[in-house]
Motif scaffolding. Structure first.
Motif, PDB file in Angstrom:
ATOM      1  N   LEU A   1     -31.181 -24.690  42.917  1.00 19.97           N
ATOM      2  CA  LEU A   1     -31.831 -25.583  43.884  1.00 19.97           C
ATOM      3  C   LEU A   1     -31.067 -26.886  44.076  1.00 19.97           C
ATOM      4  CD1 LEU A   1     -35.616 -25.083  43.062  1.00 19.97           C
ATOM      5  CD2 LEU A   1     -34.080 -23.690  44.441  1.00 19.97           C
TER       6      LEU A   1
ATOM      7  N   HIS B   1     -36.066 -31.435  51.150  1.00 21.37           N
ATOM      8  CA  HIS B   1     -36.132 -31.570  49.686  1.00 21.37           C
ATOM      9  C   HIS B   1     -37.064 -32.713  49.286  1.00 21.37           C
ATOM     10  CE1 HIS B   1     -34.806 -31.760  45.516  1.00 21.37           C
ATOM     11  NE2 HIS B   1     -34.548 -33.052  45.690  1.00 21.37           N
TER      12      HIS B   1
ATOM     13  N   TYR C   1     -37.995 -26.754  41.011  1.00 19.66           N
ATOM     14  CA  TYR C   1     -36.855 -27.671  40.912  1.00 19.66           C
ATOM     15  C   TYR C   1     -36.796 -28.334  39.535  1.00 19.66           C
ATOM     16  CZ  TYR C   1     -33.548 -31.350  42.226  1.00 19.66           C
ATOM     17  OH  TYR C   1     -32.465 -32.177  42.298  1.00 19.66           O
TER      18      TYR C   1
END
Length: 610
Positions: free
Chosen positions: A562, A585, A599
């Motif tokens: 990620l 994000h 994440y």
């Protein structure tokens, strides 16, 4: 463009198939070969002529025997003896008939061989073309060896048995009819006695055909299964040894091989038992004819030479019955093989073209998902009401745990599968309004599972654009950071990659596939991050190459790490087949939802290891 994705291959071990439509398949085969009707007509003519000339021979040869017998009787009674001139003429005439018969047989053999080979060539060509029109679902659910078996074993069996059975059937039927006429011309009574063997022969023939057909079908089916397992075992040999699964693999293979052995043994047993039984019945016929012929000669109803001719005809009459028994077995093999081939050729195809298709010319790469619903099984929808708008040049990341359905999104984009409802649009046009081939020209794919073929490095890069110049190939290689590496190889761009491309490293293979995609210059990119199996330096090179590739193009990236997609314009977060979150994000981290959990888990694992 790398090869398409799909779930793991199935094991080739399906149960033996039941007997299907023998007559229907035979009709299909005859109809399929109807384009060769002129050649088949000549085969028929030459086969019949060759058989007729061969049949007439014994009758004339019997005249020579009668002349010799009469000459001996004349000599004993004080006459002139044998007429060698007349006997010589008869023998020369017989020799001439046999030479003409052999010539006709030779010519029809050449023609029939040509027809059978053209048929197999045509079938292979059609199967090869058919494969490219088949939906991905077919290959997702069929073992590779099963498909390969139809292209190789089944068509080989069809070609070989067709060449033998067609001509043998014609000559056998012609011989039976011709011999019957000649036998009746010698003695109707002896013919009736000889024909008494027919009901027995017909009964045996019917019995064998009834019981052997399903064994021949099973033999072909299990042969496909064995091929599938061998292909699977060979391609995964390293993994099998690494997990010490040799005994399990051998056990599974032996099970399938045993089924093939049983079906092959039974089919060959029925095939082989016919000849000795038919020969025994034929010998009974000889005995009856010899006794009756001697009696009729004493009564002066027939001549001595006629007995010899008749015995030859009896042998020639039972021989075609034996041949028909063999032909029946070959026909079982022919129809079993051709049925499997026709089944494949009749499989439902992907719709390749649409009426008034949209042109891909001038399209820029805007993609829109509009209330998309999809499930591999229509009763189990895994993507529910997904909508998103992607502008040209944007980078879209698809993230989620293994099995979340990331690959499914790619399959829908490429139209390997169609959505159940809703639409996927490119520049406002539903992708179902494009011809599939033209639509896929817009896409470039670089997958984790790299695909390079046996050929030079130049040819592998040029696969993205077959008409590319040498300069364009080198420029693409430089953009992919692979040019310098290629120059260090023996032969440079002319170096041959082997079948598995194992003479270059995994990272180098990945860079070559990126160079291929750069050369293709697609509007939309599909990237499967493939840096998990390479060293850090190669990973940097691959990332740089991918960045070059994505410049100015709409990109869909299947993300495994990620941290590499923080700059994505849109992140699609998938879980259990559904898109649960989407955004940038920063937006997704702020939501503290599933993406944030994924994440942060990467850094937690790093901390734990530290």
């Amino acid at each position: 463009m790398s090869k398409g994705m799909g779930p793991g291959k199935m094991r080739g071990g399906m149960p033996g198939e039941k007997a299907k439509d023998f007559k229907g398949t035979l009709k299909k085969l005859i109809k399929y070969m109807s384009i060769y009707k002129i050649q088949m007509l000549f085969v028929l003519i030459f086969a019949v002529c060759g058989t007729i000339f061969n049949i007439v021979g014994p009758k004339i040869l019997g005249k020579a025997t009668t002349e010799i017998f009469n000459g001996l009787v004349s000599k004993v009674s004080g006459g002139s003896g044998m007429d060698f001139g007349k006997i010589g003429q008869i023998l020369l005439m017989t020799l001439g008939l046999y030479v003409i018969s052999a010539l006709c047989t030779f010519i029809q053999g050449i023609i029939m061989t040509g027809v059978s080979q053209k048929t197999t060539y045509r079938l292979r060509k059609e199967i090869s073309e058919k494969i490219n029109r088949m939906p991905m679902n077919y290959f997702d659910t069929k073992p590779v060896g099963e498909v390969l078996s139809r292209v190789t074993n089944d068509i080989d069996t069809l070609g070989q048995s067709l060449n033998q059975s067609a001509t043998q059937l014609i000559t056998s039927v012609t011989t039976m009819i011709g011999v019957l006429v000649m036998m009746l011309s010698i003695s109707p009574l002896m013919t009736v006695v000889a024909l008494l063997i027919l009901p027995i022969s017909a009964g045996l023939l019917s019995f064998v055909m009834k019981h052997s057909q399903r064994y021949f079908r099973d033999q072909q089916a299990y042969l496909g299964n064995v091929n599938g397992q061998v292909e699977e075992i060979y391609s995964g040999h390293n993994i099998i040894k690494a997990f010490n699964k040799e005994e399990d693999v051998i056990r599974t293979f032996n099970d399938t091989n045993g089924k093939l052995y049983n079906s092959a043994w039974k089919s060959q047993f029925f095939s082989g038992m016919m000849m000795p039984i038919m020969q025994f019945i034929g010998n009974l016929g000889y005995v009856a004819v010899a006794i009756l012929g001697g009696y009729l000669t004493i009564k002066k109803t027939i001549e001595v030479g006629d007995i010899q001719s008749f015995i030859q005809y009896v042998r020639n009459f039972t021989q075609p019955i034996q041949q028909i028994a063999q032909v029946s077995n070959m026909l079982q093999m022919t129809t079993a093989a051709s049925e499997r081939v026709f089944e494949f050729l009749e499989e439902k195809e992907e719709e390749q073209t649409v009426p008034n298709p949209v042109s891909v010319e001038g399209l820029k790469g805007n993609v829109e998902f509009e209330h998309v619903h999809f499930g591999y099984n229509p009763e189990k929808i895994i993507i529910n009401d997904f909508s998103a708008k992607i502008k040209e040049g944007q980078k879209i990341a698809i993230v989620g745990p293994t099995g979340a359905g990331k690959t499914t999104m790619i399959k829908l984009l490429m139209r390997f599968y169609d959505v159940n409802s809703g639409a996927i649009k490119v520049d406002g046009h539903d992708i179902r309004d494009f011809n599939r081939n033209e639509l896929r020209e817009m896409f470039g794919m670089v997958l984790q599972d790299t695909w390079l073929f046996h050929g030079t490095i130049r040819d592998n890069i040029r696969y993205g654009k077959l008409g590319a110049t040498e300069e364009e190939i080198i420029q693409a290689a430089k953009a992919a950071h692979v040019h310098r590496f290629v120059q260090t190889l023996p032969g440079g761009y002319d170096m041959e990659l082997n079948e598995e491309a194992s003479n270059v490293s995994q990272g180098q293979k990945q860079l070559l596939t990126i160079a291929r995609a750069i050369l293709a210059d697609p509007k939309i990119l599909i990237l499967d991050e493939a840096t998990s199996s390479v060293d850090t330096r190669t990973e940097v090179l691959i990332q740089k190459a991918m960045d070059n590739l994505m410049k100015g193009r709409t990109s869909f990236v299947i993300a495994h790490r990620l941290s590499t997609i923080r700059d994505a314009d849109l992140i699609l977060v998938m879980k259990e087949g559904d898109i649960v979150e989407q955004g940038t994000h920063e937006e997704l981290i702020a939501k503290k939802g599933f993406y944030a959990e994924l994440y942060n888990s990467q850094f937690e694992k790093t901390t734990e290891v530290a």
